[in-house]
Each structure stands twice: as C-alpha cells, then as structure tokens.
Scaffold this motif. Structure first.
Motif, PDB file in Angstrom:
ATOM      1  N   ASP A 180       3.318   3.031  -0.861  1.00  0.00           N
ATOM      2  CA  ASP A 180       3.511   1.665  -1.345  1.00  0.00           C
ATOM      3  C   ASP A 180       4.528   0.917  -0.491  1.00  0.00           C
ATOM      4  O   ASP A 180       4.390  -0.291  -0.263  1.00  0.00           O
ATOM      5  N   CYS A 183       2.659  -0.353   2.475  1.00  0.00           N
ATOM      6  CA  CYS A 183       1.795  -1.487   2.102  1.00  0.00           C
ATOM      7  C   CYS A 183       2.608  -2.765   1.931  1.00  0.00           C
ATOM      8  O   CYS A 183       2.184  -3.850   2.364  1.00  0.00           O
ATOM      9  N   ARG A 184       3.767  -2.657   1.308  1.00  0.00           N
ATOM     10  CA  ARG A 184       4.595  -3.849   1.085  1.00  0.00           C
ATOM     11  C   ARG A 184       5.199  -4.355   2.393  1.00  0.00           C
ATOM     12  O   ARG A 184       5.322  -5.560   2.600  1.00  0.00           O
ATOM     13  N   LYS A 185       5.586  -3.422   3.271  1.00  0.00           N
ATOM     14  CA  LYS A 185       6.102  -3.855   4.576  1.00  0.00           C
ATOM     15  C   LYS A 185       5.023  -4.572   5.384  1.00  0.00           C
ATOM     16  O   LYS A 185       5.322  -5.492   6.164  1.00  0.00           O
ATOM     17  N   LYS A 187       2.754  -6.375   4.069  1.00  0.00           N
ATOM     18  CA  LYS A 187       2.410  -7.600   3.336  1.00  0.00           C
ATOM     19  C   LYS A 187       0.888  -7.737   3.177  1.00  0.00           C
ATOM     20  O   LYS A 187       0.280  -8.764   3.495  1.00  0.00           O
ATOM     21  N   TYR A 212      -4.331  -2.861  -3.260  1.00  0.00           N
ATOM     22  CA  TYR A 212      -4.077  -4.109  -2.534  1.00  0.00           C
ATOM     23  C   TYR A 212      -5.358  -4.835  -2.131  1.00  0.00           C
ATOM     24  O   TYR A 212      -5.283  -5.898  -1.516  1.00  0.00           O
TER      25      TYR A 212
END
Length: 406
Positions: A180, A183-185, A187, A212
């Motif tokens: 996760d 995935c967040r890095k 964006k 996502y």
C-alpha cells in the motif's frame, strides 16, 4: 541448488538423503569438539566477540578442524559450504553474522583470497552475466525450486521482498503495508496502466488492481511465479507475461519494480533505467524498491552467487545515481533497511517450522544452506551494512509537483 531437487524417483531421493546424512553423522563422530583452534582465528574473531567452541548462542562450535584451512583457501564460500556439510554449528547464526559484519571481519582476508576476489571482480566487469540469453537463469535456479517451500515461508500473498514494519506487528501486516505504501507513493488512480517489472507471485498486481482500480501488466522470468500469479489475479484486469524487461514495449502511467533490481547487473543499469524512461508517460511515476549497499562492490557475494541468486549484485547508492542521471528525475529516496532484518527472521522462523511438513523434498544439506542464507542476510541488515531503498522517479520534463509520504 538445482542438483538437490533433480533426483528423479522417491527411492533415489530417499537413498541420497540417507547416505548424505549418515556421512555427516560419521564425520562429526570422528572429530573432537575440544580441538584447540588456531590462534589466528581466535584473534580474528575477538573484535566481534565471537569465540570458537564457546557456549554463547553466537559462538561457533567447530566439529571438523579442517574448517580453518578451508576458510583460508576459499573465504566466505568455504565457510558457508562447511556449514552446509555440518563442519560447524551456531545456535544464533543471525547474531553471529551481525557481529562478524559489524566488526568488518571479512576485510581481514588472506592474500590468496584477495587475489581470488580481484579476479572474480574482473570477470564480472568483463562479461555481462545478466544478458538476455541468461535472463531466465535465476528464475530456474531460485524461484522455480518449488512453490511448496515459498508458500510456507512467505505471507499468504507470497511477497518475497522486505515488508514495511512502521506500524505492523506481523509479517502479513508488514507486507500489505509495503504494497500500500508503494501504491500511495505512485499516486495510483482508477483507470491508470501500471507496469510491474519483476512481478513475483503477483502480490503487487493483485493489490493495485483490487484496491486502486488500475490495469496491471506484470513480467517475470519464473514459470512457477507466472502460474501462481495468473491464478491469483484471474478475476482482475491483470496480465502476467513470462519475459525479460528489455523486451517490453508500450506506454504506462506508472511503473513499479519491487525486489528485482538486484538481478539486473551493473552492466545493465543504464539499459534498465533507459527502458523505464521509454516506457513511462511524460507525467508518469516510477517506484524502485531495492536492496542497497553504501559501498560499491564489483562482484556478487560468492556464496549467494553460487547457491541462492546466481549473478545477482546489490547496487550502491552511487551506481543508482550515476546510471539513472539524465534519464529520470529523483523525487524521493526512502531507507527502511532495518525492516528487512525483521522480515528475514520471520521467513526463517516460518521455514524452520515448515521442514517437517515438507518431508524429504529438501534434504539436510539444502535445509542448512537455506537457513544459512536467511540468517546471514538478516545479519547483513541488522549490522546496518545493508539498506532497503524505495526511490520514486519522474521524467525530467515532468512539471507536476511531487510530495513524498511515509
């Protein structure tokens, strides 16, 4: 490694295992554990506070005094092979390696070993051991040994890379947190196309597609990994390909590569980053997750190269900077190396508990080799000699602001 798993019939396998185990037991009975070790080795280990035939968990108990000459002649690979053959034992291999590496014992090698290391480094500089023709070697040698072992050693999603333990209390949670975080890095947003270079057993592809809403293309050089990943992601917009990264074409909004760069090889670093830049859209992001080393090495570690990851080499900070410069802009560099120690120890505990379930699929020599591998790597990170880096790159002309997160 392959030679231990290619015995064709159950009777042949059982005979081979019993013969080898009996030989190791006979070898131990012939040797007195009280044999006085040479003064050279006693003094060599003093800075690491390791005793030969001591009674502390990290002390080395020598069963065969031929160990000393073997180490002088063959260095780290001789030390590791002697452990595989039962010539010595240690209750806490991880702590022993932490002390050895922290004290820099490996630097105090003989002149013969320095020459061998120099020749090995020269050979690695002259030849490309990670050419396209050899791309599938590591898959066949390491990742295709059998999903039965990995299924018991790893988390349920089969992540074979460092977990993120900042807020995790278990291996499963740490691996999900790692996925996760990536995935967040990156964006990620629904509808994006994500390329996963070195997708392993498909954990990242599964997580990104499911949570996502992205379309994922994953590539691997392991047939066993592809079969597993295909089944894992069969109901999602995921396509897993058996291919080398250099054969990729197309454009992707995001690229991720987790635990694969260690197999690329220094002669191919520039090619790797150029390929990533060519595949990335102008406003795209690329996340690289790799083991790292502060110092620059010119050849793989001999034991790991021979028995675990053929032709693999850990990149240095400077090598990554130099070979990516001008092709990609560095947006973020995150180091959580100590988390690999916890990950490796979790794998080691799982593997140790799994051996009875695996029957005679893996013999004593293989088991000792595997535990030596996991614990020596744990010591590498615990001593802070090894790092784990997550880097985020963008195209040099990308004007979008990037804010890092943890």
């Amino acid at each position: 490694m392959a030679s231990y798993t290619e015995i064709k019939t159950d009777s042949q396998r059982s005979l081979a295992h019993s013969n080898r185990d009996a030989w190791q037991q006979r070898s131990r009975r012939k040797i007195s554990p009280n044999t006085n070790p040479p003064d050279f080795f006693v003094k060599l280990l003093e800075p690491a506070d390791i005793r030969l035939n001591g009674d502390r968990p990290w002390d080395i108990r020598v069963h065969n005094p031929k160990l000393y000459k073997r180490v002088l002649r063959h260095g780290s690979i001789g030390f590791g092979e002697a452990y595989m053959e039962g010539w010595w034992d240690c209750d806490r291999l991880d702590e022993m390696f932490t002390r050895l590496l922290g004290a820099g014992i490996s630097q105090n090698v003989s002149g013969v070993m320095r020459l061998k290391m120099a020749l090995g480094a020269l050979n690695y500089r002259l030849f490309n051991f990670q050419s396209i023709k050899r791309a599938f070697h590591v898959g066949e040698h390491h990742y295709d040994i059998g999903n039965d072992l990995y299924r018991r050693m790893l988390d349920p999603l089969m992540n074979y890379s460092c977990g993120y333990w900042a807020e995790a209390d278990s291996l499963d949670d740490a691996q999900i947190a790692k996925l996760d975080l990536a995935c967040r890095k990156l964006k990620l947003e629904p509808g994006m196309k994500l390329l996963d270079i070195g997708c392993g057993w498909g954990a990242m592809a599964l997580h990104a597609a499911r949570h996502y809403g992205v379309e994922v293309t994953g590539v691997t050089v392991s047939r066993e990994q592809k079969k597993w990943a295909d089944e894992l992601t069969k109901d999602l917009p995921v396509d897993i390909e058996l291919m080398d990264y250099r054969s990729l074409t197309g454009q992707y909004d995001r690229i991720v590569s987790i635990g694969m760069f260690e197999h690329v090889g220094v002669k191919n670093y520039r090619t790797y980053f150029r390929k990533a830049a060519d595949l990335l859209t102008d406003d795209g992001l690329f996340l690289l997750h790799t083991i790292g080393d502060e110092r620059r090495s010119h050849a793989p570690e001999p034991f790991i190269h021979k028995y675990i990851f053929p032709n693999g080499k850990i990149p240095s900070r400077r090598e990554i900077n130099d070979t990516s410069f001008g092709l990609l802009r560095l947006e973020d560099w995150h180091n959580f190396g100590p988390d690999y120690d916890r990950t490796l120890m979790a794998w080691a505990n799982n593997a140790q508990a799994a051996w009875p379930e695996l029957g005679d699929r893996y013999d004593t020599r293989f088991r000792r080799m595997w535990m030596y591998y996991l614990h020596s790597c744990a010591g590498f990170f615990r001593s802070r000699k090894g790092q784990l880096w997550q880097l985020v790159f963008s195209k040099p002309d990308n004007r979008n602001e990037y804010r890092s997160l943890r």
